[in-house]
Motif scaffolding. Structure first.
Motif, PDB file in Angstrom:
ATOM      1  N   GLU A 120      -8.102  -5.790   1.075  1.00 36.48           N
ATOM      2  CA  GLU A 120      -8.979  -4.625   0.920  1.00 36.48           C
ATOM      3  C   GLU A 120      -8.209  -3.307   0.899  1.00 36.48           C
ATOM      4  O   GLU A 120      -8.513  -2.426   0.082  1.00 36.48           O
ATOM      5  CB  GLU A 120     -10.030  -4.608   2.029  1.00 36.48           C
ATOM      6  N   PRO A 121      -7.194  -3.144   1.756  1.00 34.25           N
ATOM      7  CA  PRO A 121      -6.442  -1.878   1.680  1.00 34.25           C
ATOM      8  C   PRO A 121      -5.783  -1.667   0.324  1.00 34.25           C
ATOM      9  O   PRO A 121      -5.665  -0.531  -0.141  1.00 34.25           O
ATOM     10  CB  PRO A 121      -5.384  -2.042   2.784  1.00 34.25           C
ATOM     11  N   LEU A 122      -5.372  -2.748  -0.319  1.00 37.42           N
ATOM     12  CA  LEU A 122      -4.787  -2.653  -1.643  1.00 37.42           C
ATOM     13  C   LEU A 122      -5.851  -2.364  -2.695  1.00 37.42           C
ATOM     14  O   LEU A 122      -5.677  -1.521  -3.570  1.00 37.42           O
ATOM     15  CB  LEU A 122      -4.071  -3.956  -2.004  1.00 37.42           C
ATOM     16  N   THR A 162       4.179   0.331  -5.203  1.00 35.52           N
ATOM     17  CA  THR A 162       2.923   0.330  -4.452  1.00 35.52           C
ATOM     18  C   THR A 162       1.768   0.174  -5.437  1.00 35.52           C
ATOM     19  O   THR A 162       1.926   0.380  -6.647  1.00 35.52           O
ATOM     20  CB  THR A 162       2.740   1.635  -3.666  1.00 35.52           C
ATOM     21  N   ASN A 194       1.194   3.747   1.926  1.00 34.11           N
ATOM     22  CA  ASN A 194       1.794   4.216   3.171  1.00 34.11           C
ATOM     23  C   ASN A 194       3.130   3.531   3.451  1.00 34.11           C
ATOM     24  O   ASN A 194       3.830   3.890   4.400  1.00 34.11           O
ATOM     25  CB  ASN A 194       0.834   4.048   4.356  1.00 34.11           C
ATOM     26  N   ASP A 246      -9.796   3.122  -6.917  1.00 38.74           N
ATOM     27  CA  ASP A 246      -9.931   4.579  -6.850  1.00 38.74           C
ATOM     28  C   ASP A 246      -9.212   5.245  -8.014  1.00 38.74           C
ATOM     29  O   ASP A 246      -9.676   6.258  -8.553  1.00 38.74           O
ATOM     30  CB  ASP A 246      -9.359   5.115  -5.531  1.00 38.74           C
ATOM     31  N   ASP A 260      -6.175 -10.195   3.894  1.00 43.78           N
ATOM     32  CA  ASP A 260      -7.027  -9.029   3.666  1.00 43.78           C
ATOM     33  C   ASP A 260      -6.371  -8.096   2.651  1.00 43.78           C
ATOM     34  O   ASP A 260      -5.458  -7.339   2.979  1.00 43.78           O
ATOM     35  CB  ASP A 260      -7.255  -8.282   4.981  1.00 43.78           C
ATOM     36  N   GLU A 312      -8.799  -0.950  -2.549  1.00 40.93           N
ATOM     37  CA  GLU A 312      -9.396   0.384  -2.542  1.00 40.93           C
ATOM     38  C   GLU A 312      -8.548   1.362  -3.339  1.00 40.93           C
ATOM     39  O   GLU A 312      -9.057   2.153  -4.136  1.00 40.93           O
ATOM     40  CB  GLU A 312      -9.553   0.875  -1.101  1.00 40.93           C
ATOM     41  N   SER A 313      -7.241   1.305  -3.140  1.00 43.44           N
ATOM     42  CA  SER A 313      -6.336   2.214  -3.839  1.00 43.44           C
ATOM     43  C   SER A 313      -6.370   1.972  -5.343  1.00 43.44           C
ATOM     44  O   SER A 313      -6.373   2.910  -6.144  1.00 43.44           O
ATOM     45  CB  SER A 313      -4.915   2.044  -3.303  1.00 43.44           C
ATOM     46  N   ARG A 350      -0.772   2.114  -5.706  1.00 40.77           N
ATOM     47  CA  ARG A 350      -1.081   3.418  -6.284  1.00 40.77           C
ATOM     48  C   ARG A 350      -0.147   3.734  -7.454  1.00 40.77           C
ATOM     49  O   ARG A 350      -0.576   4.237  -8.495  1.00 40.77           O
ATOM     50  CB  ARG A 350      -0.986   4.516  -5.224  1.00 40.77           C
ATOM     51  N   THR A 366       0.860  -1.178   0.000  1.00 37.39           N
ATOM     52  CA  THR A 366       0.000   0.000   0.000  1.00 37.39           C
ATOM     53  C   THR A 366       0.902   1.235   0.000  1.00 37.39           C
ATOM     54  O   THR A 366       2.095   1.155   0.308  1.00 37.39           O
ATOM     55  CB  THR A 366      -0.895   0.025   1.248  1.00 37.39           C
ATOM     56  N   TYR A 393      -0.494  -8.842   3.614  1.00 36.37           N
ATOM     57  CA  TYR A 393      -1.886  -8.695   3.186  1.00 36.37           C
ATOM     58  C   TYR A 393      -2.509 -10.048   2.842  1.00 36.37           C
ATOM     59  O   TYR A 393      -3.484 -10.121   2.086  1.00 36.37           O
ATOM     60  CB  TYR A 393      -1.961  -7.772   1.969  1.00 36.37           C
TER      61      TYR A 393
END
Length: 310
Positions: A276-278, A246, A234, A284, A274, A280-281, A248, A232, A271
Motif C-alpha cells: 500500500e505505501p508503494l 523509487t 522516503n 497519485d 503490504d 499510493e505514490s 515516485r 518508497t 513490502y
C-alpha cells in the motif's frame, strides 16, 4: 501480445514474489527477459511452456540469472533441438559461460551467447525489433524494448468502390502501396483509399536501474513500461546508493514519457505483505494505469486503434 510476470520481487525472494523474470508472447514467439532463481518452476506453475525463442538478460546479478542453468537443462531433458540465443550486456558473456560451466550445463541444442551494447538492435524482424538502451545500475546493465513497425493504414473499401475500383486484385495492390489504372484510364493512388500508417506496439523493460534519460526516450508513447520500483520515496538515498528507483521516480518518468501503462516491479522484500505505501505514490502521480503485478499476472497489449474502439 501478452506479458506474463513470472517474478516481480527484489533480490530476496519472498512467499509472495519470486525473483525477476518476464515472459513476453508475440504471434507464437516467446521471449524471456531475465531468469531469476526458480523461473522454470514459475513457468510450470503458470503454464507458459518452455518453447522460448530467445532469452535477454539485463545484468549478471544473481537474482536475474541463477535460474538460467536449470532452465537450459530442463529444455535439454525435454529434447529441445531448436537453436537458442541468450543476449547479455557487452563484456559479460564470459560470466555466463562460467556460470554454465560451473553447473555442468552443456546442452546438445545449439546455444549462442551474444554480447550486446546499449543502443544496439538485438533482434531484427520484418514486423518488429528488440532494441537495447542504457540503464544505470551497479554493474554492466542494459534494458530492452520490443518495438513493432508501423502497420499499413486501413483500406477504405467504400471509397475505393466510389472511385470505380473493381472488387478484386486491385484492392490488394492499392493496400500494398501500388497505384492502379481503371479501364477508362483513370489512375487511383493508394493515398486516396488507404489511411495513414497505424503505430505498432511498444513494450519496454528496464531491469534494475535508476531513472535515466535513455529509458524515458525509448519508452516515449510505450504501450507498457515495466520499471524498477524497489523503494518508497522516503528511502530515496538507499535507492541512489544501490542504483535502484523509487516508485515516485518511476512514475514521474512514465508521466514524462507519456506511456499507456506502467508496471512496477523488483519490489523490496520489506513490502512483501503490504504494498500500500508503494501503491499510493504510484497512483497519485501516474493514475490508475500504474499497477504492481503479482507473480503469474498476465496482461494483453492491444493495438492503439483497437484500444480506442474499446
Amino acid at each position: 501480445m501478452e506479458v506474463t510476470f513470472l517474478g516481480t520481487g527484489g533480490a530476496v525472494p519472498t512467499i509472495q514474489r519470486n525473483t525477476s523474470s518476464i515472459l513476453l508472447r508475440r504471434e507464437g514467439e516467446r521471449f524471456l527477459f531475465d531468469v531469476g532463481e526458480g523461473t522454470q518452476r514459475q513457468m510450470m506453475r503458470f503454464e507458459t511452456g518452455f518453447g522460448v525463442s530467445a532469452i535477454f538478460l539485463t545484468h549478471m546479478h544473481a537474482d536475474h540469472v541463477l535460474g538460467l542453468p536449470g532452465l537450459l537443462q530442463t529444455m535439454e531433458f525435454n529434447d529441445r533441438t531448436d537453436p537458442l540465443s541468450i543476449y547479455v550486456p557487452a563484456g559479460t558473456r564470459g560470466d555466463i559461460e562460467e556460470l554454465l560451466d560451473a553447473t555442468a550445463t552443456d546442452p546438445s541444442y545449439p546455444l549462442t551467447i551474444r554480447n550486446i551494447c546499449p543502443g544496439d538492435t538485438a533482434l531484427e524482424h520484418d514486423e518488429y525489433t528488440i532494441q537495447t538502451f542504457e540503464t544505470d545500475h551497479r554493474t554492466r546493465s542494459i534494458g530492452y524494448a520490443l518495438v513493432e513497425r508501423d502497420r499499413k493504414g486501413r483500406f477504405d473499401r467504400e471509397r475505393a468502390e466510389e472511385l470505380g475500383v473493381p472488387v478484386g486484385p486491385k484492392f490488394r495492390q492499392l493496400h500494398q502501396g501500388t497505384p492502379v489504372e481503371l479501364d477508362d484510364g483513370t489512375v487511383i493512388d493508394p493515398e486516396q483509399v488507404v489511411g495513414p500508417p497505424r503505430p505498432g506496439r511498444r513494450v519496454v523493460y528496464t531491469g534494475d536501474t535508476r531513472p535515466t534519460a535513455s529509458t524515458e526516450s525509448v519508452a516515449t508513447n510505450a504501450d507498457l513500461l515495466i520499471h524498477d520500483a524497489m523503494f518508497t520515496h522516503n528511502r530515496v538515498e538507499r535507492a541512489q546508493q544501490t542504483r535502484h528507483s523509487t516508485v515516485r521516480e518511476a512514475a514521474k518518468l512514465a508521466v514524462e514519457a507519456d506511456v499507456e501503462r506502467l508496471a512496477l516491479t523488483h519490489i523490496s522484500s520489506r513490502y512483501a505483505t503490504d504494498i500500500e505505501p508503494l501503491a499510493e505514490s504510484a497512483t497519485d502521480i501516474f493514475g490508475s494505469n500504474a499497477f504492481f503485478p503479482d507473480n503469474g499476472d498476465s496482461i494483453s497489449i492491444q493495438y492503439d486503434d483497437v484500444r480506442s474502439k474499446g
